[in-house]
Structure formats: structure tokens, C-alpha cells
Design a protein around this motif. Structure first.
Motif, PDB file in Angstrom:
ATOM      1  N   THR A 173     117.304 -21.186  35.188  1.00 55.79           N
ATOM      2  CA  THR A 173     117.593 -22.454  34.500  1.00 55.79           C
ATOM      3  C   THR A 173     118.102 -23.550  35.442  1.00 55.79           C
ATOM      4  N   GLY A 174     119.027 -23.170  36.323  1.00 62.34           N
ATOM      5  CA  GLY A 174     119.616 -24.174  37.213  1.00 62.34           C
ATOM      6  C   GLY A 174     118.604 -24.684  38.229  1.00 62.34           C
ATOM      7  N   GLN A 175     117.838 -23.760  38.787  1.00 65.04           N
ATOM      8  CA  GLN A 175     116.810 -24.130  39.777  1.00 65.04           C
ATOM      9  C   GLN A 175     115.798 -25.076  39.138  1.00 65.04           C
ATOM     10  N   PHE A 176     115.399 -24.753  37.939  1.00 64.51           N
ATOM     11  CA  PHE A 176     114.392 -25.554  37.253  1.00 64.51           C
ATOM     12  C   PHE A 176     114.922 -26.965  36.979  1.00 64.51           C
ATOM     13  N   CYS A 177     116.140 -27.019  36.466  1.00 68.09           N
ATOM     14  CA  CYS A 177     116.745 -28.308  36.149  1.00 68.09           C
ATOM     15  C   CYS A 177     116.835 -29.180  37.400  1.00 68.09           C
ATOM     16  N   GLU A 178     117.345 -28.603  38.486  1.00 64.99           N
ATOM     17  CA  GLU A 178     117.511 -29.396  39.707  1.00 64.99           C
ATOM     18  C   GLU A 178     116.179 -29.661  40.394  1.00 64.99           C
ATOM     19  N   ALA A 179     115.198 -28.777  40.191  1.00 63.99           N
ATOM     20  CA  ALA A 179     113.877 -29.002  40.796  1.00 63.99           C
ATOM     21  C   ALA A 179     113.205 -30.225  40.173  1.00 63.99           C
ATOM     22  N   LEU A 180     113.382 -30.379  38.865  1.00 63.02           N
ATOM     23  CA  LEU A 180     112.819 -31.565  38.206  1.00 63.02           C
ATOM     24  C   LEU A 180     113.463 -32.835  38.771  1.00 63.02           C
ATOM     25  N   MET A 181     114.785 -32.795  38.917  1.00 64.51           N
ATOM     26  CA  MET A 181     115.489 -33.954  39.489  1.00 64.51           C
ATOM     27  C   MET A 181     115.011 -34.216  40.914  1.00 64.51           C
ATOM     28  N   GLU A 182     114.852 -33.121  41.669  1.00 60.65           N
ATOM     29  CA  GLU A 182     114.523 -33.242  43.087  1.00 60.65           C
ATOM     30  C   GLU A 182     113.124 -33.815  43.285  1.00 60.65           C
ATOM     31  N   LEU A 183     112.199 -33.406  42.441  1.00 57.20           N
ATOM     32  CA  LEU A 183     110.839 -33.943  42.551  1.00 57.20           C
ATOM     33  C   LEU A 183     110.863 -35.462  42.328  1.00 57.20           C
ATOM     34  N   GLY A 184     111.666 -35.886  41.365  1.00 58.65           N
ATOM     35  CA  GLY A 184     111.797 -37.319  41.094  1.00 58.65           C
ATOM     36  C   GLY A 184     112.481 -38.068  42.229  1.00 58.65           C
ATOM     37  N   ALA A 185     113.377 -37.375  42.944  1.00 52.58           N
ATOM     38  CA  ALA A 185     114.140 -38.029  44.017  1.00 52.58           C
ATOM     39  C   ALA A 185     113.393 -38.049  45.349  1.00 52.58           C
ATOM     40  N   LEU A 186     112.555 -37.021  45.605  1.00 53.24           N
ATOM     41  CA  LEU A 186     111.948 -36.909  46.938  1.00 53.24           C
ATOM     42  C   LEU A 186     110.448 -37.212  46.965  1.00 53.24           C
ATOM     43  N   ILE A 187     109.749 -36.941  45.892  1.00 54.50           N
ATOM     44  CA  ILE A 187     108.285 -37.026  45.906  1.00 54.50           C
ATOM     45  C   ILE A 187     107.761 -38.066  44.915  1.00 54.50           C
ATOM     46  N   CYS A 188     108.110 -37.867  43.669  1.00 56.37           N
ATOM     47  CA  CYS A 188     107.516 -38.685  42.601  1.00 56.37           C
ATOM     48  C   CYS A 188     108.375 -39.933  42.412  1.00 56.37           C
TER      49      CYS A 188
END
Ligand code: ADE
Length: 328
Positions: A173-188
Motif C-alpha cells: 500500500t505505501g509503495q503504491f501510494c508513494e509511487a503514484l506521487m513519485e511518477l507525478g513528481a519525476l516523470i509525468c
């Protein structure tokens, strides 16, 4: 949409574990530490939060330690981060947690002061292992692009995406939540600057397939900030400077600052030594400030008079006044 989102999870998690940033709140995670970092991150950029988070947690390592501090001390520790109601809420939340323990359900977390749907979702996912999505504008952006969803990206989309994410939430759950944030911050990235070549969703993203990633999200028109022209007085009398505690209902309510007026005759307060203009952007208001540094004719009793050293150690002066600290 559900099948596409399900297919997007494994590549996202793999990308996250390979490329995630080394951020201080990703080490030694506890429910309390996540409460602190998520409140700090609500309205402040990751880069600005990093150091402040480390300092705050070392000053207040537990909810009980924070609950035992005075409001003035907590404000001081928050100085410069802005949006000070977050600090007051965090202080109140710490008192509740110190008394009752950390909540264990979404509703319990959501009921803490200062915690909205997004923050509650993040705390539940990251600290409690609960399948509770955290959807902010960044998550809406990456999902509208993945789905090439041209509907208006407003609060209804947050609700829809939240319900959709909940259906597919993986056990990490935590990895998924932060992965969504991270994709928005670094890539998308917003503003037509996504780095699609490096994106784990490159082969899945419908906006990218159509060459239209910058068409999304479709945003509602923004309301302009109201411009307020204000006069800021930095009054000096002997070794002391005039402060006021800002009133309820004003911007920066409850904070200490230099006196601010819509209309004033600065020369009526004493000799003008210097003048400086500055501007500060609040969420809905822009302050265009003219600051007067004045040698006061007497210690006007409507103000509180503090030395430079007291201002540095006891009063949290909001960043809106930053430009005029050079007068001290
Ligand atoms: N923004 C909000 N929460 C965050 C987190 N946990 N990591 C990075 N950015 C964030």
C-alpha cells in the motif's frame, strides 16, 4: 479503465523501487512521522520540506514530545514553512494521539485536525498498510493521461479515481501510494513537460499513444488572485521593534508580524529611514507591499515591542514579511 489500471501497477512498483528519491521521511516510518511529513508536504515543496522535517522530528521525535511543547515553540519550529494552521492542527493532533494512541482506521485518521481525504489516504497507505488512496492534483494528472480522460479535472475526478484505485489497490500500500506521487513528481510533469521516454507507463498510456499527453488534465479556469496593496511598517524604538499578533479572520491569523495597513501615513509614526517594496503570493491573495523602516517617535502602545534577538528566538515571523527582515 480498471483493467488498464491493474496492468499499470506492476511496472509502476518496479520503477518506483529502482528510481525513488531518497527522502528523509522514507526512513524510519511511523504513523506519527508520516503525519508530520504529510502535513508539511500539504502546501510546501519537497525540497523545502526536507531539512525542516529532519529538524522538526529531532526536536519532537514523538507525538507526546510534540504535545508537551507550547504553541509558541511549535510555531517557531514551523517558521518559514507557511500555512501555519497546519502547525496548530499538528500540535492538536499530537495531543489526541498522545492521549488516545494513533488511530487505526481511515475514519479515525481523517478525524484528526488538519487531515483531509488526501492526507488521510497517504497516512493510511504509508504508515498503516490500509488500502486507502490518496488522490491530489498530481495523481489526477497522471491518471487522466493514462486514460486519456478529457473530463474536467476537478474534485469529482478525485472522487472517481479514488474509488477506482481502491478497487485495484495492491498489498504494497505505501509503495503504491508513494509511487503514484513519485511518477507525478519525476516523470509525468505538469505544464506540457512530461518525460515520457523514461516512463514505466510508456506502452500503456493512452495520451502518449495519441501523442496528446499535454492535452491532459483538462483544467477548469483558474480564478485570479485578488491584489491587495498594503503598507508594512517596521518601527524601531531604541533596540525594539513593533510587532502585532494578527487577528482572527485576517491572513496569517494568530501569527506575529510587522504592522500592516491598507491606508496609513508612515511619516506620522516618526522618521522614515528606508523604503522597500516586495510582493508575496498567498493562495487567493497577492500582497503588494510597501515597507517603511521608521525610527519611531515614541513606543506606540498599540504594538508589542520586541528586540531583534526576541524576534529571532521567540516569534515566528511569516515568510510574507521576509523582505523586510533586512531592516532589523
Ligand atoms: N507529497 C505528499 N506526500 C509526499 C510523499 N510522501 N513523498 C513525496 N511527495 C509527497
Amino acid at each position: 479503465m480498471q483493467a488498464l489500471l491493474r496492468a499499470a501497477i506492476p511496472p509502476l512498483l518496479a520503477w518506483f523501487s529502482a528510481h525513488k528519491r531518497d527522502l528523509p521521511w522514507r526512513k524510519d516510518v511511523s504513523p506519527y512521522s508520516v503525519l508530520v511529513s504529510e502535513l508539511m508536504l500539504q502546501q510546501t515543496r519537497v525540497e523545502a520540506v526536507k531539512e525542516r522535517y529532519v529538524a522538526f522530528l529531532s526536536a519532537y521525535p514523538t507525538a507526546s514530545a510534540l504535545a508537551a511543547a507550547s504553541e509558541e515553540e511549535v510555531m517557531k519550529a514551523w517558521e518559514g514553512l507557511g500555512y501555519y494552521s497546519r502547525a496548530r492542527n499538528l500540535h492538536r493532533a499530537a495531543a489526541i494521539v498522545a492521549r488516545e494512541g494513533f488511530p487505526t482506521t481511515f475514519e479515525g485518521v481523517r478525524a484528526l485536525p488538519g487531515v483531509g481525504d488526501y492526507t488521510a489516504g497517504a497516512i493510511c497507505s504509508i504508515a498503516l498498510g490500509l488500502k486507502e488512496p490518496a488522490v491530489d492534483g498530481n495523481v489526477v494528472r497522471i491518471l487522466t493521461r493514462l486514460f486519456a480522460d478529457g473530463r474536467c479535472a476537478d474534485d469529482r475526478r478525485k472522487k472517481d479515481f479514488s474509488a477506482l484505485l481502491k478497487e485495484v489497490y495492491p498489498p504494497e500500500t505505501g509503495q503504491f501510494c508513494e509511487a503514484l506521487m513519485e511518477l507525478g513528481a519525476l516523470i509525468c510533469l505538469p505544464n506540457g513537460a512530461p518525460v515520457c521516454e523514461k516512463c514505466p507507463w510508456k506502452g500503456l498510456c493512452r495520451a502518449h499513444a495519441a501523442g496528446e499527453e499535454t492535452r491532459y488534465p483538462v483544467l477548469a479556469e483558474k480564478r485570479a488572485r485578488r491584489v491587495e496593496e498594503v503598507i508594512v511598517l517596521v518601527l524601531k524604538y531604541g533596540a525594539r521593534y513593533a510587532l502585532v499578533k494578527r487577528k482572527k479572520g485576517e491572513l496569517l491569523a494568530g501569527m506575529y508580524g510587522f504592522p500592516v495597513f491598507e491606508k496609513a501615513d508612515p511619516a506620522a509614526y516618526g522618521n522614515i529611514l528606508a523604503v522597500k517594496t516586495a510582493k508575496f503570493l498567498f493562495t487567493h491573495v497577492e500582497w503588494r507591499m510597501t515597507g517603511y523602516f521608521i525610527s519611531a517617535s515614541h513606543p506606540f502602545p498599540e504594538f508589542l515591542w520586541a528586540t531583534k534577538e526576541e524576534i529571532q528566538t521567540q516569534y515566528a515571523i511569516p515568510s510574507a514579511f521576509r523582505a523586510f527582515r533586512s531592516f532589523l
